[in-house]
Design an enzyme around this catalytic site. Structure first.
Site, PDB file in Angstrom:
ATOM      1  N   LYS A  49       2.891 -14.759  19.689  1.00  0.00           N
ATOM      2  CA  LYS A  49       2.729 -13.667  20.653  1.00  0.00           C
ATOM      3  C   LYS A  49       3.847 -12.621  20.473  1.00  0.00           C
ATOM      4  O   LYS A  49       3.595 -11.418  20.517  1.00  0.00           O
ATOM      5  CB  LYS A  49       2.731 -14.228  22.088  1.00  0.00           C
ATOM      6  N   GLN A  93       4.755 -20.156  29.131  1.00  0.00           N
ATOM      7  CA  GLN A  93       3.954 -20.952  28.199  1.00  0.00           C
ATOM      8  C   GLN A  93       3.960 -22.413  28.669  1.00  0.00           C
ATOM      9  O   GLN A  93       4.971 -23.094  28.610  1.00  0.00           O
ATOM     10  CB  GLN A  93       4.538 -20.834  26.781  1.00  0.00           C
ATOM     11  N   ASP A 116      -0.568 -13.344  32.416  1.00  0.00           N
ATOM     12  CA  ASP A 116      -1.630 -14.329  32.172  1.00  0.00           C
ATOM     13  C   ASP A 116      -2.475 -14.594  33.421  1.00  0.00           C
ATOM     14  O   ASP A 116      -3.308 -15.502  33.410  1.00  0.00           O
ATOM     15  CB  ASP A 116      -1.030 -15.636  31.637  1.00  0.00           C
TER      16      ASP A 116
END
Ligand code: NAP
Length: 284
Positions: A49, A93, A116
């Site tokens: 990413k 994450q 997210d």
């Protein structure tokens, strides 16, 4: 003959467009990523990413935690990043570690930095079908973008989503419901014979169970589309949850692994980072 939903090609186009927008932007953009450095998968995904963000001109900062960190320490870090004007988006994450309350961590992210879409506030807006007002988890949002790019016609069709995680299956099922599909959300307690029945009548099958080469049902609709969300490591290769050849031989459209959902997740996340930075800059 089955046709491929090419996430690699589409994600490249999306990233090129973001790079143009970033070049013209009169504001700085930075993605802050928090991950457990003891988890090799997390390290790899964050690395991918960060590299993609750099390729379009978006800055990144990595915050590595380890198994000695507790929930309060992570919450303090999130609070600091929420108040840091140079940070446009915060990515957590998962998994951070068994000792960390991840739900508390996701909910601590400011909704306007939640790249997210995993904070309860943003998930609530998804339930309200107020999509334009918030960010949706990058993987299901990427699947929707891929289907839309191929002019998929959602209305009135049957969807089967297998896997009910907060990260993917649940938001996916809501996005498809919001797109006027009739959705069945299956999981590990769904009896196998019922799963077979649902699959036989599904126009769209989305598989996200996290088991390599797991989906191999027969008697699928010849017009069906199959989305393989799986990203499993097997003998050093990345393989999906779907047995590709057997499934592709029955249906009309399918995503490959790699080159399907994976690149769309990353491109979508980068797009969210840009859009949140723009939103924060406008102060809307
Ligand atoms: P997860 O949190 O482990 O959830 C797996 C889901 O699958 C659970 O809801 C589980 O049911 C269900 N399941 C497990 N075995 C099943 C079975 N035999 N029959 C029916 N359902 C079953 O996984 P996740 O985070 O959603 O991820 C799923 C997969 O997608 C993984 O391979 C992951 O690596 C991949 N992924 C890929 C991307 C990408 O960008 N390509 C992004 C995210 C995730 P229960 O709820 O009943 O336990």
């Amino acid at each position: 003959m089955v046709q491929i939903l090419d996430g690699k090609k589409l994600s490249k186009k999306i990233l090129e467009k973001i790079a143009e927008n970033v070049k013209e932007a009169a504001f700085s953009i930075k993605l802050a990523s928090i991950y457990n450095e003891k988890n090799p998968g997390s390290k790899m995904y964050v690395g991918m990413k960060v590299r993609r963000a750099a390729s379009v001109g978006i800055d990144s900062e990595e915050f590595k935690i380890d198994d000695t960190w507790n929930t309060d320490q992570v919450l303090r870090l999130i609070d600091k990043l929420n108040h840091d004007d140079s940070v446009s988006g915060i990515l957590v994450q998962s998994p951070l570690g068994q000792h960390i309350d991840e739900s508390a961590v996701f909910n601590a992210i400011s909704p306007i930095k939640d790249v997210d879409g995993l904070a309860a506030y943003n998930q609530g807006l998804l339930f309200e079908n107020a999509e334009e007002k918030h960010v949706v988890s990058a993987t299901p949002a990427g699947v929707m973008a891929l289907l839309k790019a191929y002019d998929y016609s959602f209305t009135g069709k049957n969807a089967l989503v297998i896997g009910r995680s907060v990260l993917f299956g649940r938001p996916m099922s809501i996005l498809l419901t919001n797109a006027d599909m009739t959705v069945t959300l299956a999981h590990s307690k769904t009896p196998t014979d019922q799963l077979q029945q649902f699959a036989q009548t599904a126009d769209l099958i989305v598989v996200a169970v996290g088991k390599a080469n797991w989906f191999q049902l027969d008697h699928l609709k010849a017009t069906a589309t199959v989305i393989d969300v799986g990203a499993n490591k097997l003998d050093g290769q990345t393989v999906g949850d779907v047995v590709f050849q057997k499934t592709a031989a029955q249906v009309s459209w399918i995503t490959p692994v790699p080159g399907g959902v994976g690149p769309m997740t990353i491109a979508t996340l980068i797009q969210h980072t840009y859009e949140l930075a723009k939103f924060q800059h406008r102060g809307e």
